[in-house]
Design an enzyme around this catalytic site. Sequence first.
Site: not given
Ligand code: ADP
Length: 347
Positions: A68, A180
């Site tokens: 992300g 966000d």
């Molecule tokens: P975005 O929110 O724009 O998708 P992120 O960097 O927050 O970007 O997340 C990258 C990926 O990691 C996404 O597929 C998200 O669903 C997954 N992800 C983020 N936080 C968690 C979490 N606490 N548990 C499981 N998956 C997560």
Amino acid sequence: QTSGSGSTGTDDSDRTIAGPGRVDSQDSTVSDGENADPRCTRQNSVTSVSQWDIPYDELVHGEVLGKGRFGIVYSGNWHGHVAIKELRMDYVNDEKTLEAFKAEVSTFRKTRHENLVLFMGACMKPPRLAIVTSLCKGHTLYTHIHENKDKFNMSKTIMIAQQISQGMGYLHARGIVHKDLKTKNIFLESGKVVITDFGLFNVTRLCHDSRRGDWLCIPPGWLCYLSPEVMRNLRVVQRQDDALPFTTYSDVYCFGTVWYELLCGEWPHKGLPPEAIIWQVGRGMKPSLANLQASRDVKDILMACWSYRPKERPEFSQMQSNLNRLPKKRLQRSPSHPIHLSRSAES
Ligand code: ADP
Ligand code: MG
């Protein structure tokens, strides 16, 4: 109508970005200096930032969950399954970013609510900056709605919206602006909503600031969450000192968009180029509701959340009673409610 003060103050958004002095002053109740016995400090419920420091070597990294704006997210293990969010260090090499990161961590540790992801700790020693949270099971609302094309019935839609309102109401009561809120940051775990990534926006912004470029970098799907006052503050080169004016009100605008996605199964402004979205929203035009077959009450919530004037948007406590009053049976058609109402500009 584009006049008006636009930015409605950054009091709330600033609260999530406190300098180190503020962190220290909040945490000064009990000293847990470097030499303190970690067992004692834990038992004394010391709440300093350092208590949440996880030695990077203790983390066991598993598969990459995704990338992300913040960096790479891994599944991993630290006393059980966790999600590890690593800050992209190629952009972080200054003291300011580190302090912003520590401030975000201090925000996170204040949160305890069943609809918010569980913060477990953070690695705060450069070059390894990471946030460790519970691992969310299930899918994000984004995956449900836009990838799997799942359709939720009205009762489930309301239940999801209520849980989001509960989590967000709690955050706002603690003085935390999410900044966000989007379907990608909302997980559904066997019927339970779990909101992630609150208050992290400043860190991502700082990361991007270090990059050079004179174009506006807009992540896909981001624009439709931006309230008019935030939209009008977008700059081609977003500098550190023009922080976007995120507030509790702009979070409510985001909730409106999530509510729309839940109801319609698609994004607002579908098919419009980014320039048109920025221009229209900045001038106070709301997205078309042509694809939304819903009762007046359902649309009223949407219109209130998308109000042009931030203070006219409902608070989350109000939202919960508005949602409670909705009939849970099914989406109702209301021919008496003309579609072009949605096109109205500032109401
Ligand atoms: P975005 O929110 O724009 O998708 P992120 O960097 O927050 O970007 O997340 C990258 C990926 O990691 C996404 O597929 C998200 O669903 C997954 N992800 C983020 N936080 C968690 C979490 N606490 N548990 C499981 N998956 C997560
Ligand atoms: Mg996220």
